[in-house]
Structure formats: C-alpha cells, structure tokens
Design an enzyme around this catalytic site. Structure first.
Site, short mmCIF file in Angstrom:
data_model
loop_
_atom_site.label_atom_id
_atom_site.label_comp_id
_atom_site.label_asym_id
_atom_site.label_seq_id
_atom_site.Cartn_x
_atom_site.Cartn_y
_atom_site.Cartn_z
N GLN A 53 0.77 -10.07 -5.62
CA GLN A 53 0.18 -11.41 -5.63
C GLN A 53 0.96 -12.38 -6.52
O GLN A 53 0.72 -13.59 -6.48
CB GLN A 53 -1.29 -11.36 -6.10
N CYS B 221 -16.51 -3.36 2.98
CA CYS B 221 -17.57 -2.87 3.86
C CYS B 221 -17.51 -1.35 3.88
O CYS B 221 -16.56 -0.76 4.38
CB CYS B 221 -17.35 -3.43 5.26
N ASN C 263 -5.54 -9.98 -7.27
CA ASN C 263 -5.75 -10.63 -5.98
C ASN C 263 -7.10 -11.35 -5.89
O ASN C 263 -7.26 -12.26 -5.08
CB ASN C 263 -5.64 -9.61 -4.85
N THR D 29 0.85 -1.20 0.00
CA THR D 29 0.00 0.00 0.00
C THR D 29 0.89 1.25 0.00
O THR D 29 0.69 2.17 -0.80
CB THR D 29 -0.93 0.00 1.23
N THR E 3 13.32 4.83 11.11
CA THR E 3 14.19 3.73 11.54
C THR E 3 13.69 2.41 10.96
O THR E 3 12.51 2.10 11.06
CB THR E 3 14.19 3.66 13.09
N HIS F 99 3.89 -10.44 2.87
CA HIS F 99 3.04 -11.26 3.74
C HIS F 99 2.07 -12.17 2.99
O HIS F 99 1.33 -12.93 3.58
CB HIS F 99 2.30 -10.40 4.78
N SER G 248 4.93 -6.88 -1.58
CA SER G 248 4.63 -7.05 -0.17
C SER G 248 5.04 -8.49 0.14
O SER G 248 4.95 -9.35 -0.74
CB SER G 248 3.14 -6.86 0.06
#
Ligand code: PMP
Length: 385
Positions: A179, A325, A151, A74, A237, A201, A199
């Site tokens: 992705q 949402c 995604n 992001t 940092t 994760h 990314s």
C-alpha cells in the site's frame, strides 16, 4: 443510479494507468515469445522481463538482482515467511496484529505447525507498541513481518527506525510495502530492509503481478517446484504481458510519485475538511500524524458501516470496509478490533481511498453525499427504535 460513479476504493485495487495499458497491449500484440526460449522471440520477451526488474528496483531503491517477479503480494508474503521457516534453525516470527491476511493467516498456519510466533499489538490509533518490541528483543526473534502502510487505516509505520532496532537485536525484517508503493517515499536500501513484498495493482498496474525484493547476501527460495524461472526463485512461464504492465507502473512511480503524494495530500485535506463540515458524529480512525495521503478510515455515530456502504453504492459511490465475509456473516475488521474497538464499534468503520486520477471536486462532492446518506441512515435507525 447516477451515471457518473465515484470510485473510492483504490486500496482494494486501482484503475490501470494509460501507460500501463499501452505497454501491455504492445507486448500482447508484438511479443509472443516465451522468456526462457533462446531464439529471438524469446529474447524479446526476456528483455521485457529484465527491463521490468530494473524499473521495479528503481521504484523502491533496490538492486535489480534482488527483485523476484511474482504473481502478487499474497504469493510474495507466503514466499518470504515460508522460506524463512524452511531455512532457519528455531525460527521465531513476530508479525503485527494489523497485517494483511496474506501474512496473518500464514503466520497462524506456521504456528499450528509448531513454529514459535507472536503478534505485535497496536494502540487505539493503530500505532505499533514500540515498548512491547523492546521487551521482546531479548527473545531471539529471527524475523519480524511489518507492513510499511496499512491498507485499512492508512497508517504508515516508521520502517527505518524499526529496522534499526531489529537489526541491533539480530532479527531480519520483512516489509509488506503493497500500500506504500506510489503513495509515499519508500527506499529499500536506505531503510535497510531485508525482504520487501510488492503488488502493482494498487497504483495503476495490472492485477496478479508483484515482487519479492531480497537484500544482497540473503536468499529466497521458490514456494513450489517445477521450473528454473527467476533464477529458480519463482518457477513457471513468466506472464510477460502483466510484467510489462508492472514495468510501466514502476516507471510511473519513479517519475510521478512525488507529485502524486503532494496532490493526494491536498485532496485528502479537502475531503476530510468537507466531511467534517458536512457530517455529524464523525470519527476519523488511525494515526493522523502518520497516514497515507490517499486513505481515510471514518466512522459515523449510530451508523452501521455495511448499511452505509450499501446505501453509498446505490448513490454511485464505491467504498469499502475491512470486514471479511466468513461463513455467510460479516466479521468486523481485524485491524479495527486490534485497535481496541469493540465489535459494534468496529462495524461502523468505512474506508475511503483514492488516487491520482480522482478529482478534488469529486471528493468534496462525495463527502457531501456521504454525510447526507449517513444522516439519513441515522434518522431511519432512530425511527425504528
Ligand atoms: N498486502 C497488503 C497490505 C494488501 O493491501 C494486499 C491487497 N489487498 C495484499 C498484501 C495482497 O496483494 P495481492 O492482491 O497482490 O495478492
């Protein structure tokens, strides 16, 4: 509730790899320094960051000096798009209708600020309309933002082909490869990409760490002021523990990506076969000729996606829809809507995504239970009519 849950939401986030956890724990215990400090504690932390830079570069076929380590995709998407607008005369940005909100919402904001932007449409299968692109290329487009893999549908775009066409027209190309990493072969240099965002994760790394990869000769500036870290491109940092996790995840991609892709492809085939066998009224969405090996977007006739997800959750299966949402009501996925489905149809979409530690038998068993639950919901719905 079943004790053994089945996790089919890897595109939201993936379980952390063992090697990632070990690397993070080691740094947490043994590397307390600040990577900017000149003393030996600092040097040790700096070494962790620089090793990660090399691993990330190797995982995507890029040069280490082009890798800026960030707090995730992001942030990186914001960084690339906002840098482009700040540093370009008459910026003209094209992004696809199926990008992640971290691209789409930035492009919308820039548009409201007066930047010239356009949305590149897709067809019913979520494929990019290449003729639309050809028509636009006379229009002095300065940057095109296009994801390597989607995604929600898992669609894989022909990035080398798109880059070639766009470079001929003088446009820069930003590719969100979040992705795609670890699932298909991606090569930054070979594809000729200008900016890539990542990314870690989604494929076994920790959350909150990503990268902006920049082609040699191009620049990317910091999103905000406050420090000289990452050669002034990402102040603050460094989160050395997370960076060590990103290093281990990138290393796993280098060593195991091919094996993972092949295994996932076989798993996907088994899952789809079982779904077809067990379900009635099944529709698979996306481009079946070019899809990630770990993603299945499915809709069951007469079954609302959210109802299905809730029932599956109770059955011990975690999956998701692309719904967002907004103000307390569920908006159907912008990706499925962009493919030309109406709202009711879009609300039926459910995404199943898995990864290298998902077992084939687990997937086949999940397919059986998904079909069973969908049938039950359809019958209940019919009774209420
Ligand atoms: N781009 C894509 C294609 C994604 O799937 C995601 C995560 N859902 C992001 C960007 C955002 O990544 P992060 O969670 O690292 O901010």
């Amino acid at each position: 509730m079943r004790s053994q849950r089945t996790y089919l939401d890897w595109n939201a986030t993936a379980p952390v790899l063992e090697s990632v956890r070990d690397a993070m724990v080691e740094v947490l215990d043994e590397v307390p320094g600040n990577a900017s400090s000149v003393h030996q504690h600092g040097q040790k932390a700096r070494a962790v960051v620089e090793r990660a830079r090399r691993s990330i570069a190797a995982a995507v076929g890029a040069q280490p000096q082009g890798v800026v380590i960030t707090g995730g995709a992001t942030e990186s998407n914001n960084q690339v798009l906002r840098h482009h607008v700040r540093t370009t005369d008459n910026p003209r940005i094209v992004s696809t209708a199926v990008e992640h909100p971290s691209v789409i919402e930035v492009v919308e904001q820039l548009d409201q600020q007066g930047v010239n932007t356009e949305i590149w449409p897709v067809d019913r299968r979520g494929r990019l309309d290449m003729q639309w692109l050809s028509r636009r290329l006379d229009d002095e487009v300065t940057l095109v933002s296009v994801m390597w893999a989607n995604n929600e549908t898992g669609n894989v775009h022909d990035i080398p082909g798109i880059v070639e066409q766009l470079h001929e027209a003088g446009a820069l190309v930003h590719v969100d490869a979040t992705q795609a990493l670890g699932r298909i072969d991606i090569d930054f240099d070979e594809a000729g990409v200008d900016y890539m965002t990542l990314s870690f994760h989604k494929m076994g790394g920790p959350k909150g760490v990503g990268a902006t990869v920049v082609r040699e000769g191009l620049k990317v500036s910091a999103l905000y002021a406050g420090g000289h870290q990452e050669r002034g491109r990402r102040p603050g940092t460094e989160n050395v523990v997370a960076v060590a996790g990103a290093d281990a995840a990138a290393e796993a991609v280098v060593q195991r990506r091919e094996q993972w892709s092949e295994m996932l492809r076989e798993h996907r085939r088994a899952f789809v076969d079982a779904l077809h066998q067990e379900s009635s009224g099944l529709e698979l969405r996306g481009d079946r000729d070019a899809q990630l090996p770990n993603t299945v977007n499915a809709a069951f006739e007469g079954v609302d996606g959210e109802d299905l997800l809730m029932a599956l959750d109770l059955e011990g299966i975690s999956a998701s829809s692309g719904s967002a949402c907004t103000a307390g009501s569920l908006e159907p996925s912008h990706v499925i809507l962009a493919m030309g489905y109406d709202e009711a149809d879009a609300r039926r979409s459910v995404r199943f995504s898995f990864g290298p530690t998902t077992k084939r038998e687990e997937l086949v068993e999940a397919a059986r239970r998904i079909a069973e639950v969908a049938d039950r919901l359809r019958q209940m719905d019919a009774q209420w009519r």
